[in-house]
Design a protein around this motif. Structure first.
Motif, short mmCIF file in Angstrom:
data_model
loop_
_atom_site.label_atom_id
_atom_site.label_comp_id
_atom_site.label_asym_id
_atom_site.label_seq_id
_atom_site.Cartn_x
_atom_site.Cartn_y
_atom_site.Cartn_z
N ARG A 1 4.42 12.05 3.22
CA ARG A 1 3.89 13.18 3.98
C ARG A 1 3.34 14.24 3.04
O ARG A 1 3.90 14.52 1.99
CB ARG A 1 4.99 13.81 4.85
CG ARG A 1 5.58 12.87 5.88
CD ARG A 1 6.72 13.55 6.60
NE ARG A 1 7.47 12.64 7.44
CZ ARG A 1 7.23 12.45 8.74
NH1 ARG A 1 6.27 13.13 9.31
NH2 ARG A 1 7.94 11.60 9.44
N ASP A 2 2.25 14.87 3.47
CA ASP A 2 1.68 15.99 2.73
C ASP A 2 2.42 17.26 3.13
O ASP A 2 3.37 17.23 3.93
CB ASP A 2 0.19 16.11 3.09
CG ASP A 2 -0.59 16.92 2.07
OD1 ASP A 2 0.04 17.47 1.15
OD2 ASP A 2 -1.82 16.99 2.21
N PHE A 3 1.98 18.41 2.60
CA PHE A 3 2.52 19.68 3.08
C PHE A 3 2.26 19.77 4.57
O PHE A 3 1.18 19.41 5.05
CB PHE A 3 1.83 20.84 2.37
CG PHE A 3 2.06 20.88 0.90
CD1 PHE A 3 3.29 21.28 0.40
CD2 PHE A 3 1.08 20.49 0.02
CE1 PHE A 3 3.51 21.31 -0.98
CE2 PHE A 3 1.29 20.51 -1.35
CZ PHE A 3 2.52 20.93 -1.84
N PRO A 4 3.21 20.26 5.38
CA PRO A 4 3.03 20.31 6.84
C PRO A 4 1.82 21.15 7.23
O PRO A 4 1.57 22.20 6.66
CB PRO A 4 4.33 20.96 7.33
CG PRO A 4 5.31 20.75 6.23
CD PRO A 4 4.52 20.76 4.96
N ALA B 1 0.84 -1.19 0.00
CA ALA B 1 0.00 0.00 0.00
C ALA B 1 0.88 1.24 0.00
O ALA B 1 1.93 1.28 0.64
CB ALA B 1 -0.93 0.02 1.22
N ILE B 2 0.42 2.26 -0.74
CA ILE B 2 1.07 3.57 -0.74
C ILE B 2 0.09 4.55 -0.13
O ILE B 2 -1.06 4.67 -0.58
CB ILE B 2 1.48 4.00 -2.16
CG1 ILE B 2 2.57 3.05 -2.67
CG2 ILE B 2 1.97 5.44 -2.16
CD1 ILE B 2 3.08 3.39 -4.05
N LEU B 3 0.53 5.25 0.89
CA LEU B 3 -0.33 6.09 1.71
C LEU B 3 0.12 7.53 1.57
O LEU B 3 1.18 7.91 2.08
CB LEU B 3 -0.25 5.64 3.16
CG LEU B 3 -0.28 4.11 3.36
CD1 LEU B 3 0.22 3.73 4.73
CD2 LEU B 3 -1.68 3.58 3.10
N ILE B 4 -0.65 8.33 0.87
CA ILE B 4 -0.30 9.73 0.65
C ILE B 4 -1.05 10.57 1.67
O ILE B 4 -2.27 10.64 1.66
CB ILE B 4 -0.67 10.16 -0.78
CG1 ILE B 4 -0.02 9.22 -1.81
CG2 ILE B 4 -0.25 11.60 -1.04
CD1 ILE B 4 -0.53 9.40 -3.21
N ALA B 5 -0.30 11.20 2.57
CA ALA B 5 -0.88 12.02 3.64
C ALA B 5 -1.96 11.26 4.41
O ALA B 5 -3.10 11.71 4.51
CB ALA B 5 -1.44 13.32 3.07
N PRO B 6 -1.63 10.08 4.96
CA PRO B 6 -2.65 9.31 5.68
C PRO B 6 -3.11 10.02 6.95
O PRO B 6 -2.37 10.81 7.54
CB PRO B 6 -1.91 8.01 6.02
CG PRO B 6 -0.47 8.41 6.09
CD PRO B 6 -0.30 9.46 5.03
N ARG B 7 -4.33 9.73 7.38
CA ARG B 7 -4.91 10.30 8.59
C ARG B 7 -5.19 9.17 9.57
O ARG B 7 -5.97 8.28 9.28
CB ARG B 7 -6.19 11.06 8.26
CG ARG B 7 -5.96 12.30 7.39
CD ARG B 7 -5.10 13.31 8.13
NE ARG B 7 -4.91 14.53 7.37
CZ ARG B 7 -3.77 14.85 6.76
NH1 ARG B 7 -2.76 14.00 6.75
NH2 ARG B 7 -3.65 16.02 6.17
N MET B 8 -4.53 9.22 10.75
CA MET B 8 -4.69 8.18 11.76
C MET B 8 -5.68 8.57 12.85
O MET B 8 -6.11 7.72 13.62
CB MET B 8 -3.34 7.89 12.44
CG MET B 8 -2.19 7.68 11.50
SD MET B 8 -2.40 6.22 10.50
CE MET B 8 -1.35 6.65 9.13
N PHE B 9 -6.02 9.84 12.94
CA PHE B 9 -6.88 10.31 14.01
C PHE B 9 -7.53 11.61 13.57
O PHE B 9 -7.20 12.18 12.52
CB PHE B 9 -6.08 10.53 15.30
CG PHE B 9 -4.83 11.35 15.11
CD1 PHE B 9 -4.87 12.73 15.13
CD2 PHE B 9 -3.61 10.73 14.89
CE1 PHE B 9 -3.72 13.48 14.94
CE2 PHE B 9 -2.45 11.48 14.71
CZ PHE B 9 -2.51 12.86 14.73
#
Length: 231
Positions: A176-179, A117-125
Motif C-alpha cells: 500500500r502507498d500512503f493513504p 509480481a510485486i505491486l507497489i500502490a497498484p491502481r485497479m480503477f
C-alpha cells in the motif's frame, strides 16, 4: 547505463522507443527481476539496484511507452520488449502505480509464465472517489447479492481492471502507498484481494509513513520465499 530499445511498428501502432537499464550486467542470461518505471527512468532512484544486489539477482529497469493505454502496454509493448531482449518469461515484475497495474494485466495474460509480481500502490480503477466508495462497499459485503446493484453505477465511470483479476495465478505481493484522502488506496487492495483468490499466493504489506518507501524488506522476504531461483 541507460540504453534505448526500439520496438518495430505493427498493425496497431508505430515504432516505439523505450529506455532500459540493466542492473547486474547485460550478459549472463535473462534478468530475474523486471522493474516498470513511469515514463523515463529516474537515475536518482537506486532502490531497484539495492534490491537485486541484496538478492544476488540481475534486473532490468524499463521505461513505459507514452501515449498508449495500460492494457496496450501489458498486452503489446511488454511481450514485444521481452521478445526483443530474449528475456525468459519466468521472471519477477515489480511495478509502481501505473506500472503495478500493467504488471497485473501482464500477469493475468500469462497466468503460468511469471515467477511472481510485486505491486507497489497498484491502481485497479479510476481515481474517482465515487467509484472507490462503491467498489470498497461491494468488497466489504461480498458474497452478498450486491454485485448487480453496484456494477450498474461503477460501469459509468471510466475504467477498471476488475474483470481481468480472475486470471491471476502467480505469487503476488501488494504494498500500500500512503493513504489517499478519499480512502481509495485501501480500496484498490480490497478489490485485488477479492478477485485474486486463484493466485498461488497473495500477501499485502501496509506501508508506514515513517518507513522507507518502497520498503525493501518485505520484497526481499517474498521473492526469497517464492522465487524458483532461490530454491
Amino acid at each position: 547505463m541507460i540504453e534505448i530499445v526500439t520496438l518495430c511498428a505493427n498493425a496497431s501502432r508505430g515504432a516505439v522507443a523505450l529506455e532500459c537499464e540493466w542492473l547486474g550486467g547485460k550478459c549472463g542470461g535473462a534478468p530475474a527481476i523486471v522493474f516498470l518505471a513511469k515514463g523515463t527512468i529516474d537515475p536518482s532512484s537506486d532502490w531497484p539496484a539495492r534490491l537485486v544486489r541484496t538478492l544476488g539477482l540481475r534486473g532490468l529497469v524499463c521505461g513505459l511507452a507514452g501515449g498508449l493505454s495500460l492494457r496496450d502496454q501489458a498486452r503489446d509493448i511488454l511481450p514485444a520488449l521481452f521478445e526483443a531482449l530474449d528475456i525468459d518469461p519466468r521472471m519477477w515484475i515489480v511495478g509502481y502505480r501505473e506500472g503495478a497495474t500493467i504488471a497485473l494485466l501482464y500477469a493475468a495474460e500469462h497466468p503460468r509464465g511469471l515467477a511472481g509480481a510485486i505491486l507497489i500502490a497498484p491502481r485497479m480503477f479510476s481515481q474517482s472517489p465515487q467509484v472507490a466508495h462503491l467498489l470498497r462497499a461491494r468488497a466489504a459485503f461480498e458474497p452478498a447479492k450486491l454485485r448487480e446493484r453496484f456494477a450498474c453505477h461503477a460501469a459509468h465511470h471510466e475504467w477498471t481492471i476488475e474483470g481481468e483479476l480472475h486470471g491471476l495465478r502467480c505469487p503476488l505481493l501488494a504494498i500500500r502507498d500512503f493513504p489517499d484522502d478519499d480512502g481509495s488506496a485501501a480500496s484498490h487492495i480490497d478489490l485485488l484481494e477479492l478477485h485474486a483468490h486463484r493466485a498461488d499466493r497473495l500477501e499485502t504489506h501496509a506501508h508506514e509513513g515513517t518507513a522507507e518507501f518502497p520498503p525493501l524488506d518485505p520484497m526481499i522476504r517474498f521473492i526469497s520465499a517464492h522465487s524458483p531461483l532461490s530454491r
